[in-house]
Design a protein around this motif. Structure first.
Motif, mmCIF file in Angstrom:
data_model
loop_
_atom_site.group_PDB
_atom_site.id
_atom_site.type_symbol
_atom_site.label_atom_id
_atom_site.label_comp_id
_atom_site.label_asym_id
_atom_site.label_seq_id
_atom_site.Cartn_x
_atom_site.Cartn_y
_atom_site.Cartn_z
ATOM 1 N N THR A 29 0.824 -1.206 0.000
ATOM 2 C CA THR A 29 0.000 0.000 0.000
ATOM 3 C C THR A 29 0.859 1.257 0.000
ATOM 4 N N MET A 30 1.973 1.231 0.767
ATOM 5 C CA MET A 30 2.851 2.405 0.788
ATOM 6 C C MET A 30 3.463 2.664 -0.587
ATOM 7 N N PHE A 57 7.475 -1.253 -6.414
ATOM 8 C CA PHE A 57 7.315 -2.212 -5.321
ATOM 9 C C PHE A 57 7.958 -3.530 -5.725
ATOM 10 N N VAL A 58 8.953 -3.979 -4.943
ATOM 11 C CA VAL A 58 9.597 -5.269 -5.173
ATOM 12 C C VAL A 58 9.625 -6.026 -3.852
ATOM 13 N N THR A 106 11.619 3.307 -4.412
ATOM 14 C CA THR A 106 11.244 1.897 -4.391
ATOM 15 C C THR A 106 10.873 1.484 -2.972
ATOM 16 N N VAL A 107 9.796 0.737 -2.847
ATOM 17 C CA VAL A 107 9.468 0.071 -1.592
ATOM 18 C C VAL A 107 9.919 -1.374 -1.728
ATOM 19 N N LEU A 164 12.134 2.778 0.721
ATOM 20 C CA LEU A 164 11.532 2.372 1.988
ATOM 21 C C LEU A 164 11.619 0.856 2.055
ATOM 22 N N THR A 165 12.390 0.356 3.022
ATOM 23 C CA THR A 165 12.525 -1.090 3.208
ATOM 24 C C THR A 165 11.613 -1.518 4.343
#
Length: 334
Positions: free
Chosen positions: A68-69, A77-78, A170-171, A214-215
């Motif tokens: 969602t973030m 998103f990965v 990237t998240v 963002l991890t």
């Protein structure tokens, strides 16, 4: 409790993200309701650049928070789900020794394909490489001037949607870190702390300057994580939502369901939590609550129908209780 307004991303006042109308694929995703604690924790992780370690029981929305973030921020998103067989090399870079050996055999027999001139052609970039520098990962680290084979992503979170280099960040989701072997969390300190990792040829791959990331790392708390690893993270504990929170979630995720039905199922969830906790079994989570509500809605099982109690007992059994042994087996002496 006062309302907290995040500084590094934007959410509606009710903390419910219903999708981005500019992106059809993302807006079609299920809505997500953030808790106040989650909003603050994500904001802190973005402000500090630290990984966000999210703990909580299965089904409470840990993995969906990360996805969602990515939609909220409009970032790539990965993700990768961690298992007991996951090694650091799988997450950073592996050498495809099998393909290299095959090429060597073909070259020795003077067949069509010769052994590649550069070692990089046998690199398989891992999920960190794709998160740090997708452009370099596509080239396996080969210089722009070299016309070598391009790398194809091998991870579900990349295969589903290739990283778009035009996006700002990237998240990266590492799901279920507690399933890993004990050494893996500490092995991750260099890529998490420094945004870099070593390549087999001795070079160091570093995250692109200015690239945002963002991890999110999730754990079901089935195994204690190393203190040094936890210290480097911003932590968030997602508890099971209250009865009121469940009703609010159903209003967004199952808007067609009758309110009396939703409240009835929420009441049963609360009762089951206490009962199953006392017996040492895992209580149902949010996803199972929604399964029960949607089942009753789809099958047109009304709370005021004559056979409600009898039918509900069976629905509760298969969607919430999920016993793996019968009552007779449970009471049988060992």
């Amino acid at each position: 409790m006062s309302h907290y307004t995040p500084r590094n991303f934007t959410l509606p006042a009710d903390y419910c993200f219903r999708g981005d109308p500019r992106d059809a694929a993302e807006s079609a995703a299920d809505p997500y309701i953030f808790s106040r604690a989650a909003v603050i924790a994500v904001d802190v992780a973005l402000a500090t650049g630290r990984p966000l370690l999210v703990a909580g029981p299965p089904g409470c929305g840990k993995s969906r928070l990360a996805e969602t973030m990515a939609a909220v921020l409009r970032w790539n998103f990965v993700y990768q789900t961690i298992t007991s067989r996951t090694r650091l090399e799988q997450l950073t870079v592996e050498v495809d020794h099998l393909r290299r050996l095959n090429d060597a055999h073909l070259a020795a027999r003077s067949l069509q394909r010769a052994l590649a001139d550069r070692d990089e052609e046998y690199y398989n970039p891992g999920i960190f490489w794709w998160a740090f520098d997708a452009h370099s990962a596509r080239r396996r680290g080969l210089p722009e001037s070299v016309a070598g084979p391009r790398s194809e992503p091998r991870f579900p979170g990349v295969e589903r949607k290739l990283p778009d280099e035009a996006r700002e960040g990237t998240v990266l989701l590492l799901d279920e870190i507690d399933k890993a072997e004990p050494d893996l969390p500490n092995d991750l300190l260099e890529p998490l702390d420094r945004g870099s990792f070593g390549l087999p040829d001795g070079r160091t791959l570093r995250a692109q300057d200015g690239a945002q990331r963002l991890t999110v790392i999730t754990t079901n708390r089935e195994r204690e994580l190393p203190p040094a690893f936890v210290r480097r993270c911003v932590t968030l504990l997602l508890a099971e939502p209250s009865r009121e929170a469940l009703v609010a979630i159903a209003a967004v995720r199952a808007p067609q369901a009758e309110k009396t039905l939703v409240e009835k199922v929420a009441d049963r969830i609360e009762a089951l939590r206490q009962e199953l906790d006392e017996s040492g079994r895992r209580p149902p989570g949010t996803s199972e609550f929604l399964d029960a509500v949607n089942t009753c809605q789809q099958l047109r099982i009304a709370v005021d129908s004559p056979d409600w109690e009898e039918t509900w007992q069976q629905i509760e059994l298969v969607t919430l209780r999920k016993p793996m042994v019968t009552e007779d087996e449970r009471s049988r002496p060992a």
